[in-house]
Structures are given as structure tokens and as C-alpha cells.
Design an enzyme around this catalytic site. Structure first.
Site, short mmCIF file in Angstrom:
data_model
loop_
_atom_site.label_atom_id
_atom_site.label_comp_id
_atom_site.label_asym_id
_atom_site.label_seq_id
_atom_site.Cartn_x
_atom_site.Cartn_y
_atom_site.Cartn_z
N GLY A 239 65.14 -4.82 1.73
CA GLY A 239 65.95 -3.92 2.54
C GLY A 239 65.33 -2.54 2.74
O GLY A 239 64.26 -2.22 2.21
N HIS A 240 66.06 -1.70 3.48
CA HIS A 240 65.52 -0.39 3.84
C HIS A 240 65.45 0.55 2.63
O HIS A 240 66.21 0.44 1.67
CB HIS A 240 66.34 0.25 4.97
CG HIS A 240 67.80 0.43 4.67
ND1 HIS A 240 68.74 0.49 5.66
CD2 HIS A 240 68.48 0.55 3.52
CE1 HIS A 240 69.93 0.66 5.13
NE2 HIS A 240 69.79 0.71 3.83
N ASN A 241 64.48 1.46 2.70
CA ASN A 241 64.26 2.52 1.69
C ASN A 241 63.82 1.98 0.33
O ASN A 241 63.88 2.69 -0.67
CB ASN A 241 65.53 3.36 1.48
CG ASN A 241 65.95 4.12 2.72
OD1 ASN A 241 65.15 4.27 3.65
ND2 ASN A 241 67.18 4.57 2.76
N SER A 259 67.39 0.81 -0.88
CA SER A 259 67.19 1.94 -1.80
C SER A 259 66.94 1.50 -3.23
O SER A 259 67.26 2.22 -4.18
CB SER A 259 68.38 2.90 -1.74
OG SER A 259 68.56 3.40 -0.43
#
Length: 350
Positions: A239-241, A259
């Protein structure tokens, strides 16, 4: 490639044979020929390797008291690793540089010499492709994408705008890099969802390999990063970050929520589930179907090196087995109408 060049590059010792012997490839003991390299990393396989038709055999120092006459012998402390690295060095490059007629390449894209662009591939504006890279048929390289040297982008890979790849990166068919992360803000009054800005970047460092149909999202406002040497299996989602450390292994069907961080050298086996804002420490091993709840940190602190974590929440295998045994005992005694006694030393999950 001659044998001495392999020894010079990979180390080890040539203890018998012609240093000018030509090595054309690697193979199993059963199929190896005179110009193939085979290996043996256990007592059980040494006899077979030395009796094979392989012209070169790599094995551990002192693995045999006597070596067959006429066979080249290389000794290495890690023969399987030596074999694997040799395979990469002797691999023949079969592609011929050039751009297929049906490919679409933006006029301001910079494509270095030695790049192969396959049929129906698309390379967007301001993209940069390094020397020796292969872009497979139907791959889509977005605008402002940077791809380093000697990468292999297999067919139907999609790389979204702004993504950066280092050198020697391998992306297998159907992988999607740099798509929007799954981030939405809910209106508490109407219940409708609005997308949180997904305008960050994705950086893939050198020597990363990503399997078929795996996906890695771009950062929301900052970046997602896959660090050097990490290997990602098929059907994995990051996923993102997220920040995935160096030399991490992510096995098929693993999902890592936004994250989260994974430390250097960690191993996440098949179907591992990681919640958002999780921190997986360096060297942690999560067994198949293990899970870590959102916001938690899991580390090797207080555990023996090589401890495998299982279950949800993930915890040492020894503890999981003890809990299962206690559950079985409780069930058995309940059926018999007895009251089970729980030893104080056994820790049941909260």
C-alpha cells in the site's frame, strides 16, 4: 565465459581443472553437459555431482577426498549461492536493441542505446530508459518515469507517471507500479467518500524483483519505497507510504496496508496480512497466514535468532503450539465434565 573469470568475480578456489574451461550455462546434475556448471551442497549430492557429465562442479571445501580426473572443481563455502550468481553471469543476452514499429515512444522521451522496446509498448513524455533495459510487448511506461540500466520490464507491466526504478530491476508480467493508494475520507453526514490526495511518488531501488500481477501503490503526499535487493513474489500488494527495507522477502498473497514499514532482511511468508501503520522489525520472520494488527510493532527483541512468528496476532510458534495444546485440553476436559487447570506459565492471547 571462462571458468577463471567466474572465480575472479565470485571468489572461491579452483582446486582442479583448466582455468580456461568454457562455461556456457548451468544445469542439474542429471542434465548437465561438458560445458555446464553443476553444484553440490550436501553429502548426499556430492557423489551425484562428481559422477555427472558436468564439466565444472562447485562444492564445499573438503566435500570429497578425491576428485575425478578431468573434471573442473571449484570449492566455495556457499556452493548454491555461487551457482546462482554464476548463472546470472553466464546467461546469454538474446535481445537485439531497437524499437518495434508498433511501439509508441514520445518524442521527448530519452531512450538510451542498447534498449529494446517491444511491440505495442508505450513510453510517455519525459520518460527516461537506461542502457540495456528491455521493455516487453504491451508495457506502458508513464510520463516522467525513470528506469535505470539493465532492467527487464516484462509484457503488460504498467508503470504510472513519476515512478523511479534503479538498475537491474525486474518486473514480471502484469505488475502495476505507482497506482493511487486506497485512501478515502468519509463524510460523516452523507456517508459519501472523497479520495484523499494520491500525489506522492514510488521509488524502486537497485536489484529489486517484483512478481507477476503484484501491485505497489505510490505515496499519498510523500513516497512509497522498495529498498535494494528486495524480492516480491506474484500477487503481492504493497500500500501507499510503505517503506520496505533491503533484502526483504514478500511471498505470494501477502498484503501490506498503508504507512507500514518492514525492516531489513525480514521474511513475510504466503498470505501474511499487515495492518496500517505497522512496524515489522529487521530480520523478523512471519509464517504463512500470520497477521499483525494496525498500529502494532513486531520485533525479534527477546527472541532467539530465526524465531518464526505465527498466527494472529503474530507470536512465536512455540507459544502458538502451547496455546493450541491447552485449547485442545480444555475442550477435551469440558466434554468429560471436568474443570481444566491452566498452568500459570502458559500465556494465552489477550
Amino acid at each position: 565465459m571462462i571458468l577463471q573469470e567466474l572465480v575472479d568475480d565470485l571468489g572461491g578456489s579452483l582446486v582442479q581443472g583448466d582455468p580456461e574451461w568454457m562455461v556456457d550455462g548451468v544445469n542439474s546434475c542429471e542434465k548437465a553437459g561438458a560445458f555446464d556448471l553443476a553444484f553440490a551442497d550436501s553429502d548426499a549430492t556430492v557423489t551425484a555431482a562428481l559422477a555427472s557429465n558436468a564439466g565444472v562442479v562447485v562444492l564445499k571445501p573438503g566435500a570429497a577426498k578425491q576428485y575425478p580426473h578431468g573434471k573442473c572443481i571449484v570449492e566455495s563455502d556457499q556452493p548454491k549461492l555461487w551457482f546462482a550468481k554464476a548463472a546470472q553471469l553466464v546467461k546469454k543476452q538474446t535481445h537485439v536493441a531497437g524499437i518495434a514499429h508498433s511501439a509508441v515512444v514520445a518524442q521527448d522521451a530519452k531512450v538510451d542505446q542498447g534498449v529494446l522496446v517491444g511491440p505495442c509498448a508505450v513510453i510517455g513524455t519525459h520518460a527516461r530508459i537506461g542502457d540495456g533495459t528491455i521493455i516487453g510487448a504491451g508495457a506502458v511506461i508513464g510520463e516522467n518515469v525513470t528506469i535505470g540500466r539493465h532492467c527487464h520490464i516484462y509484457p503488460r507491466v504498467v508503470i504510472y507517471p513519476g515512478t523511479t526504478l534503479g538498475d537491474h530491476v525486474v518486473l514480471h508480467a502484469g505488475a502495476v507500479l505507482g497506482a493511487d493508494g486506497f485512501g478515502y475520507v468519509r463524510d460523516s453526514i452523507s456517508g459519501a467518500y472523497a479520495q484523499f490526495p494520491q500525489q506522492g511518488t514510488l521509488v524502486i531501488e537497485d536489484d529489486v524483483e517484483i512478481g507477476a500481477n503484484s501491485t505497489v501503490d505510490r505515496g499519498a503526499l510523500e513516497e512509497t519505497r522498495i529498498r535494494r535487493g528486495t524480492k516480491i513474489d506474484n500477487l503481492v500488494h504493497v500500500g501507499h507510504n510503505c517503506d520496505i527495507g533491503e533484502n526483504v522477502i514478500l511471498v505470494s498473497l501477502t498484503g501490506i496496508s498503508g504507512s507500514s514499514t518492514v525492516g531489513k532482511g525480514a521474511v513475510l511468508a504466503g498470505q501474511v496480512g499487515i495492518g496500517d501503520h505497522v512496524h515489522v522489525g529487521p530480520g523478523v520472520i512471519l509464517g504463512g497466514q500470520a497477521g499483525v494488527f494496525s498500529g502494532k510493532t513486531i520485533s525479534n527483541e527477546g527472541q532467539r535468532p530465526g524465531t518464526v512468528m505465527f498466527g494472529t496476532p503474530a507470536r512465536p510458534l512455540k507459544q502458538v503450539l502451547r496455546e493450541q495444546a491447552m485449547l485442545a485440553k480444555l475442550t477435551r476436559e469440558a466434554r468429560q465434565g471436568k474443570k481444566a487447570e491452566v498452568p500459570e506459565s502458559d500465556e494465552l492471547p489477550a
